[in-house]
Scaffold this active site. Structure first.
Site, PDB file in Angstrom:
ATOM      1  N   TYR A 152       0.837  -1.200   0.000  1.00 12.79           N
ATOM      2  CA  TYR A 152       0.000   0.000   0.000  1.00 12.79           C
ATOM      3  C   TYR A 152       0.874   1.253   0.000  1.00 12.79           C
ATOM      4  CZ  TYR A 152      -3.819   3.131   1.467  1.00 12.79           C
ATOM      5  OH  TYR A 152      -4.744   4.142   1.550  1.00 12.79           O
ATOM      6  N   LYS A 156       1.259   4.390  -2.702  1.00  5.27           N
ATOM      7  CA  LYS A 156       0.997   5.764  -2.290  1.00  5.27           C
ATOM      8  C   LYS A 156       2.247   6.645  -2.403  1.00  5.27           C
ATOM      9  CE  LYS A 156      -3.389   5.515  -1.289  1.00  5.27           C
ATOM     10  NZ  LYS A 156      -4.396   6.370  -1.970  1.00  5.27           N
TER      11      LYS A 156
END
Length: 232
Positions: A152, A156
């Site tokens: 993740y 990002k």
């Protein structure tokens, strides 16, 4: 026919922060185009609006071809886009060695590539008009590594790099770019157990939407490029 209202396009508008942002901009008198993969959820968001100034478009932002077609349709059926909010995202939280290839693909495809594709879909027209606003909702996972969030965070951090590069590419224009880095919110993103826990320490998406709205208003000779919102 071009409408007189500001036109705001929001991805991932079917729930969570996307839905809160959609309600905020609708309340403030904008025409809001709701984008997402689940038409029923987008309808649920629209049902909470105070007025009928909205449109709904189903879209898988991980497909460059679909993004191009739908954004062309949005402009044709509504009007040129004044503000794009790249909010859609997905996360899988496992130790690095336990992430599956499909989970990694989905996070990169939606979080990073989807943001790039949607931005590309509005950049040409915004640059031609020399006006516009793009808000990338990134999360604090884009500024610091976290346990069980390696994939993740990777997606990002990619969005962060893309956004910072956009700021430099567009610094001689009147297009405003904003990056929003927020901590955990009380949304379906974290699953029902966390939402049912009243002491989960998660922030309310309506509060985040208010902060984003106020800090990304177009102001002369000013642009707040980075907005960091952390939990207590």
């Amino acid at each position: 026919m071009r409408k007189t209202l500001k036109h705001v396009v929001i991805t991932g508008a079917g729930s969570g922060l996307g839905a809160s942002l959609a309600r905020k901009y609708n309340k403030e008198g904008c025409h809001v185009s709701l984008l997402g993969r689940d038409h029923e959820k987008l309808e649920e968001t629209a049902a909470s609006f105070e007025n009928s100034n909205y449109s709904i478009f189903t879209l898988d932002i991980s497909s460059a071809e679909e993004v191009e077609k739908v954004f062309e349709k949005i402009v044709q059926e509504v009007q040129p886009i004044d503000r794009l909010i790249n909010n859609a995202g997905v996360g899988y939280f496992e130790r690095a060695e336990d992430l599956t290839a499909s989970q990694i693909d989905e996070m990169i495809d939606i979080n990073l590539k989807g943001t790039i594709f949607c931005t590309q879909a509005v950049l040409v027209s915004m640059k031609e008009a020399d006006v516009g606003s793009i808000i990338n909702v990134i999360s604090t996972a884009g500024i610091e590594g976290k346990v069980t969030e390696s994939g993740y965070c990777a997606s990002k951090f990619g969005v962060r790099g893309f956004t910072e590069s956009l700021v430099k590419e567009l610094e001689e224009t009147n297009i405003h770019i904003n990056a929003v880095y927020m901590g955990g919110m009380d949304t379906p993103f974290w699953g029902e157990p966390e939402q049912e826990n009243k002491n989960n320490g998660l922030m309310h998406p309506d509060d985040i939407a208010d902060i984003i709205y106020e800090n990304t208003k177009t102001r002369s000779n000013m642009n707040i490029s980075d907005i960091i919102i952390k939990n207590h």
